[in-house]
Design a protein around this motif. Structure first.
Motif, PDB file in Angstrom:
ATOM      1  N   GLN A   1       6.810 -51.367 -41.033  1.00 55.58           N
ATOM      2  CA  GLN A   1       6.340 -51.211 -39.664  1.00 55.58           C
ATOM      3  C   GLN A   1       5.909 -49.758 -39.462  1.00 55.58           C
ATOM      4  O   GLN A   1       6.641 -48.848 -39.853  1.00 55.58           O
ATOM      5  CB  GLN A   1       7.489 -51.560 -38.724  1.00 55.58           C
TER       6      GLN A   1
ATOM      7  N   VAL B   1       4.614 -46.735 -36.780  1.00 54.29           N
ATOM      8  CA  VAL B   1       4.564 -46.321 -35.378  1.00 54.29           C
ATOM      9  C   VAL B   1       4.096 -44.875 -35.292  1.00 54.29           C
ATOM     10  O   VAL B   1       4.475 -44.045 -36.112  1.00 54.29           O
ATOM     11  CB  VAL B   1       5.957 -46.485 -34.709  1.00 54.29           C
TER      12      VAL B   1
ATOM     13  N   ASP C   1       3.878 -41.690 -32.596  1.00 55.39           N
ATOM     14  CA  ASP C   1       4.352 -41.185 -31.307  1.00 55.39           C
ATOM     15  C   ASP C   1       3.697 -39.835 -31.060  1.00 55.39           C
ATOM     16  O   ASP C   1       3.986 -38.863 -31.747  1.00 55.39           O
ATOM     17  CB  ASP C   1       5.874 -41.031 -31.337  1.00 55.39           C
TER      18      ASP C   1
ATOM     19  N   TRP D   1       5.054 -37.710 -34.054  1.00 53.95           N
ATOM     20  CA  TRP D   1       5.612 -38.265 -35.284  1.00 53.95           C
ATOM     21  C   TRP D   1       4.804 -39.452 -35.747  1.00 53.95           C
ATOM     22  O   TRP D   1       4.324 -40.233 -34.943  1.00 53.95           O
ATOM     23  CB  TRP D   1       7.039 -38.781 -35.037  1.00 53.95           C
TER      24      TRP D   1
ATOM     25  N   ILE E   1       5.702 -42.638 -38.306  1.00 54.11           N
ATOM     26  CA  ILE E   1       6.902 -43.226 -38.886  1.00 54.11           C
ATOM     27  C   ILE E   1       6.567 -44.571 -39.523  1.00 54.11           C
ATOM     28  O   ILE E   1       5.856 -45.376 -38.922  1.00 54.11           O
ATOM     29  CB  ILE E   1       7.954 -43.470 -37.778  1.00 54.11           C
TER      30      ILE E   1
ATOM     31  N   TRP F   1       8.830 -47.667 -41.481  1.00 59.42           N
ATOM     32  CA  TRP F   1      10.159 -48.054 -41.939  1.00 59.42           C
ATOM     33  C   TRP F   1      10.186 -49.506 -42.392  1.00 59.42           C
ATOM     34  O   TRP F   1       9.319 -50.295 -42.053  1.00 59.42           O
ATOM     35  CB  TRP F   1      11.206 -47.816 -40.860  1.00 59.42           C
TER      36      TRP F   1
ATOM     37  N   ARG G   1      16.501 -50.777 -42.783  1.00 55.52           N
ATOM     38  CA  ARG G   1      17.159 -49.599 -42.218  1.00 55.52           C
ATOM     39  C   ARG G   1      16.597 -48.305 -42.806  1.00 55.52           C
ATOM     40  O   ARG G   1      17.133 -47.226 -42.556  1.00 55.52           O
ATOM     41  CB  ARG G   1      18.650 -49.656 -42.562  1.00 55.52           C
ATOM     42  N   LEU G   2      15.575 -48.418 -43.629  1.00 56.68           N
ATOM     43  CA  LEU G   2      15.083 -47.239 -44.348  1.00 56.68           C
ATOM     44  C   LEU G   2      13.802 -46.673 -43.738  1.00 56.68           C
ATOM     45  O   LEU G   2      12.828 -47.388 -43.502  1.00 56.68           O
ATOM     46  CB  LEU G   2      14.821 -47.593 -45.814  1.00 56.68           C
ATOM     47  N   MET G   3      13.837 -45.374 -43.496  1.00 58.70           N
ATOM     48  CA  MET G   3      12.662 -44.621 -43.095  1.00 58.70           C
ATOM     49  C   MET G   3      11.849 -44.365 -44.359  1.00 58.70           C
ATOM     50  O   MET G   3      12.256 -43.588 -45.213  1.00 58.70           O
ATOM     51  CB  MET G   3      13.172 -43.294 -42.549  1.00 58.70           C
ATOM     52  N   VAL G   4      10.743 -45.050 -44.485  1.00 60.47           N
ATOM     53  CA  VAL G   4       9.960 -44.969 -45.705  1.00 60.47           C
ATOM     54  C   VAL G   4       9.078 -43.714 -45.685  1.00 60.47           C
ATOM     55  O   VAL G   4       8.966 -42.993 -46.670  1.00 60.47           O
ATOM     56  CB  VAL G   4       9.120 -46.257 -45.871  1.00 60.47           C
TER      57      VAL G   4
ATOM     58  N   ALA H   1      19.574 -49.653 -48.122  1.00 60.44           N
ATOM     59  CA  ALA H   1      19.124 -49.363 -46.766  1.00 60.44           C
ATOM     60  C   ALA H   1      17.822 -50.102 -46.469  1.00 60.44           C
ATOM     61  O   ALA H   1      17.591 -50.567 -45.349  1.00 60.44           O
ATOM     62  CB  ALA H   1      18.951 -47.858 -46.574  1.00 60.44           C
TER      63      ALA H   1
ATOM     64  N   GLY I   1      18.704 -53.424 -45.552  1.00 61.52           N
ATOM     65  CA  GLY I   1      19.693 -53.468 -44.461  1.00 61.52           C
ATOM     66  C   GLY I   1      19.123 -53.838 -43.119  1.00 61.52           C
ATOM     67  O   GLY I   1      17.952 -53.808 -42.906  1.00 61.52           O
TER      68      GLY I   1
END
Lengths: 158, 158
Positions: free
Chosen positions: A93, A95, A97, A105, A107, A109, A112-115, A155, A158
């Motif tokens: 996903q 996003v 901002d 930012w 982002i 992910w 649960r992982l910030m890719v 993660a 997760g």
């Protein structure tokens, strides 16, 4: 067939040669609700991603980031997310901002992982000096994202 | 001292009793650049976070999410991020991504770990039936975020 491989701007087939640029073209065309780009060549569809140093210096960072630029940034990160997804099978996903001052930012992910997470600044001037550099930067981020998923598989699940 | 513990709206000292609500008050006051709230009681500062079911049904989800509501949502997630930060020592970043239709994401992350990620819908109607429920929901998200950090410590440090 003309060979202009040294021309950094619109080398023939540069989009064909880059899986990332092909993905980016898909993302941009997906936003083309009125079919304006339908007859355009892929290179032309991506032409707004190429911003020369001189042109950048002419773009003011005073005001808001215009919506076309915002959408372009989003397409860039969506193409990264989609490339990572295709190579890892993980749903990603993306996003963006952005504050009105062009800071923010980006982002991506999965689970649960910030890719991918990057700070944006002077977003009004978003662009790369050539399609080649655009492809290189996109592929670099895709590779780093895949590496993160390999490093933190739990993660990511997760 | 009056005891109105069964009144869900402005129970005396409810803010005092909730670490999360205290954090939320700080976040809202931090946005109060002109000192409008300076003399206000904490309960009053948070009063816009309380939206009854009836009031919600009167708020249209047709148009944009107004900027006051957007800021309120951001304050809520910043308070969660800040609470997690205080309890775990991990720097947390909160981002809200809203489409004009009131759909979107709220995200809190630290390092490589997505601490909180929730989809938002009908954001125009953001609010809780009472301060008590607001506190409970905030604390629930703080607890789930801390749990995620405990579960994936390496990604959180990554």
């Amino acid at each position: 067939m003309t060979t202009t491989t040294t021309n950094p701007k619109t080398t023939t087939n540069i989009v064909e040669e880059s899986a990332f640029l092909k993905e980016l073209v898909l993302q941009v065309r997906a936003q083309d609700h009125y079919g304006v780009y339908r007859s355009w060549k892929d290179e032309l569809v991506l032409s707004n991603f190429v911003v020369s140093k001189e042109k950048k210096s002419q773009i003011s960072v005073e005001g808001d980031v215009d919506s076309a630029t915002q959408l372009r940034i989003l397409c860039f990160y969506r193409a990264i997310a989609s490339s990572i997804e295709k190579q890892t099978g993980k749903l990603c996903q993306a996003v963006i901002d952005l504050s009105h001052e062009g800071f923010g930012w980006s982002i991506i992910w999965t689970g649960r992982l910030m890719v991918v997470s990057r700070t944006l600044r002077d977003a009004q001037r978003f662009g790369y000096p050539s399609l080649k550099k655009l492809a290189a930067q996109g592929e670099r981020l895709v590779a780093s994202g895949i590496k993160a998923i390999e490093e933190f598989p739990k993660a990511a699940d997760g």
